[in-house]
Write an enzyme that holds these catalytic residues in place. Structure first.
Site, short mmCIF file in Angstrom:
data_model
loop_
_atom_site.label_atom_id
_atom_site.label_comp_id
_atom_site.label_asym_id
_atom_site.label_seq_id
_atom_site.Cartn_x
_atom_site.Cartn_y
_atom_site.Cartn_z
N GLU A 1 -36.57 22.02 44.91
CA GLU A 1 -36.70 22.47 43.51
C GLU A 1 -36.39 21.33 42.55
O GLU A 1 -37.07 21.18 41.52
CB GLU A 1 -35.76 23.66 43.27
CG GLU A 1 -36.15 24.88 44.10
CD GLU A 1 -35.27 26.07 43.83
OE1 GLU A 1 -34.05 25.99 44.09
OE2 GLU A 1 -35.78 27.10 43.36
N GLU B 1 -34.47 29.55 52.27
CA GLU B 1 -33.83 30.70 51.61
C GLU B 1 -34.04 31.99 52.40
O GLU B 1 -33.13 32.81 52.51
CB GLU B 1 -34.39 30.87 50.19
CG GLU B 1 -33.82 29.88 49.17
CD GLU B 1 -34.49 28.50 49.21
OE1 GLU B 1 -35.30 28.22 50.12
OE2 GLU B 1 -34.18 27.69 48.32
C1 1HE Z 1 -23.89 21.48 53.48
C2 1HE Z 1 -25.22 21.80 53.20
C3 1HE Z 1 -25.48 22.75 52.19
C4 1HE Z 1 -25.19 20.32 54.78
N1 1HE Z 1 -24.42 23.31 51.56
N2 1HE Z 1 -22.87 22.06 52.83
N3 1HE Z 1 -29.91 24.57 52.36
C5 1HE Z 1 -30.04 24.69 53.70
O1 1HE Z 1 -30.14 25.77 54.24
C6 1HE Z 1 -29.98 23.41 54.48
C7 1HE Z 1 -28.66 23.33 55.21
N4 1HE Z 1 -28.44 22.03 55.82
C8 1HE Z 1 -29.05 21.60 56.97
O2 1HE Z 1 -29.95 22.26 57.49
C9 1HE Z 1 -28.59 20.31 57.55
O3 1HE Z 1 -27.31 20.00 57.01
C10 1HE Z 1 -29.54 19.11 57.27
C11 1HE Z 1 -30.81 19.29 58.11
C12 1HE Z 1 -29.88 18.98 55.80
C13 1HE Z 1 -28.82 17.80 57.70
O4 1HE Z 1 -28.40 17.91 59.06
P1 1HE Z 1 -27.30 16.88 59.60
O5 1HE Z 1 -27.16 17.14 61.08
O6 1HE Z 1 -27.60 15.51 59.15
O7 1HE Z 1 -25.92 17.27 58.84
P2 1HE Z 1 -24.93 18.52 59.10
O8 1HE Z 1 -24.00 18.18 60.24
O9 1HE Z 1 -25.65 19.80 59.20
O10 1HE Z 1 -24.12 18.57 57.74
C14 1HE Z 1 -23.19 17.56 57.37
C15 1HE Z 1 -22.21 18.18 56.43
O11 1HE Z 1 -22.90 18.60 55.25
C16 1HE Z 1 -21.58 19.44 57.00
O12 1HE Z 1 -20.27 19.56 56.46
P3 1HE Z 1 -18.96 19.14 57.35
O13 1HE Z 1 -17.80 19.39 56.39
O14 1HE Z 1 -18.98 20.05 58.54
O15 1HE Z 1 -19.14 17.70 57.70
C17 1HE Z 1 -22.43 20.55 56.45
O16 1HE Z 1 -21.76 21.79 56.36
C18 1HE Z 1 -22.70 20.00 55.05
N5 1HE Z 1 -23.91 20.58 54.46
N6 1HE Z 1 -26.01 21.06 54.03
C19 1HE Z 1 -23.17 22.95 51.88
N7 1HE Z 1 -26.72 23.09 51.82
C20 1HE Z 1 -30.82 27.42 43.34
S1 1HE Z 1 -31.08 28.28 44.75
C21 1HE Z 1 -31.42 27.13 45.99
C22 1HE Z 1 -31.24 27.81 47.31
C23 1HE Z 1 -31.15 26.82 48.43
O17 1HE Z 1 -31.13 25.63 48.22
S2 1HE Z 1 -31.09 27.49 49.98
C24 1HE Z 1 -31.17 26.12 51.03
C25 1HE Z 1 -29.81 25.66 51.44
#
Ligand code: 1HE
Length: 265
Positions: free
Chosen positions: A119, A139
């Site tokens: 977005e 989402e």
């Molecule tokens: C996060 C987030 C997040 C990572 N919010 N903390 N977005 C999603 O559904 C995507 C969610 N994220 C992922 O699928 C993956 O993190 C990635 C593919 C982007 C990257 O993977 P990777 O293996 O490099 O990293 P990771 O181990 O998953 O994440 C590293 C850290 O970032 C980890 O935190 P830690 O404290 O355990 O190290 C994750 O929890 C954190 N992290 N993504 C919070 N999104 C206005 S409305 C919009 C609605 C949306 O955007 S919905 C889509 C949300």
């Protein structure tokens, strides 16, 4: 590239610098994959709503392996329905300052460009994608709905049917497919995105400011209006632009053999 004290005060998740006429904003929270928490979204709004004088184009890019993992999901569970509406409106307001702000914005994409990250990218005027880029709207699988403008901006880029497919099935588009369907306008090798984004921004910055204004603010409104209103608005805008001193200078430069020719290859 020097840090500039004249940008708005930003949270630690954002970093701003200035290169000549170009402002560069970096999402700087790679440890959380540049997830967009409230402070970051408000920082993006502050940055684009208070660009210093002399800035003529901007670039936004992300630190680390990914452009942005979208909404910070850790903040989501704390909001009730009414707060959710206001939160989405806050994102809309912030991204309006990109789409309808002072200067054209180039987004440089790599890795995950998902959910709210997509977005954010869609609010920019030009998207440069590195080959590592991929696009998704997770989402649906998170039990939520887009809230940062995707329902409005993405159908214009790729069509409603593709947005539905992405949201209903979790379909992920890679960089080359993304380029083919219109998510990006430029596709470059990994690591080459920022240089390309800055090159494009510097090119944009030498246009007459009034032309850039018309392209950002008038063209999209004309594209959404009925044809008769659109043709009229186009004529008015053309006359305003053409009547400016800057246009007269530039036309004179061309006629006196000082202006650049339009050549290909
Ligand atoms: C996060 C987030 C997040 C990572 N919010 N903390 N977005 C999603 O559904 C995507 C969610 N994220 C992922 O699928 C993956 O993190 C990635 C593919 C982007 C990257 O993977 P990777 O293996 O490099 O990293 P990771 O181990 O998953 O994440 C590293 C850290 O970032 C980890 O935190 P830690 O404290 O355990 O190290 C994750 O929890 C954190 N992290 N993504 C919070 N999104 C206005 S409305 C919009 C609605 C949306 O955007 S919905 C889509 C949300």
């Amino acid at each position: 590239m020097a840090a500039s004290p004249s940008f708005a005060k930003l949270p630690s998740s954002l970093h701003a610098e200035r290169k000549g006429d170009v402002a560069i904003l970096r999402l700087a929270r790679p440890e959380k994959r540049n997830a967009l928490d409230d402070a970051t979204v408000l920082g993006i709004e502050a940055f684009f709503s208070a660009l210093p004088d002399g800035i003529k184009a901007a670039v936004i890019h992300g630190a680390g392996e990914h452009f942005s993992a979208g909404l910070d999901l850790s903040e989501l569970s704390e909001r009730d329905t009414a707060e959710g509406v206001m939160h989405s409106r806050m994102w809309h307001r912030a991204f309006q300052h990109i789409e309808f702000g002072k200067v054209p914005v180039v987004a440089v994409l790599h890795g995950a460009v998902v959910g709210g990250g997509l977005e954010l990218a869609a609010a920019a005027h030009i998207r440069v994608a590195e080959r590592s880029s991929y696009y998704a709207l997770p989402e649906g699988s998170r039990g939520i709905y887009v809230g940062g403008g995707a329902s409005v901006r993405l159908p214009k880029l790729i069509g409603t049917a593709r947005v539905m497919d992405m949201m209903l099935t979790g379909r992920i588009y890679g960089a080359e497919e993304g380029q083919a369907i219109g998510l990006s306008q430029y596709l470059v090798d990994n690591g080459a995105g920022l240089a390309k984004g800055i090159e494009l921004a510097e090119r944009i910055a030498i246009n007459a400011p009034l032309t850039n204004f018309a392209v950002m603010h008038v063209l999209p409104r004309i594209a959404e209006s009925d044809p008769a209103s659109g043709y009229l608005a186009e004529s008015l805008m053309a006359a305003i632009a053409q009547g400016s001193d800057e246009a007269k200078e530039r036309l004179k430069d061309f006629l006196e053999k000082r202006g650049a020719k339009v050549t290909h290859g």
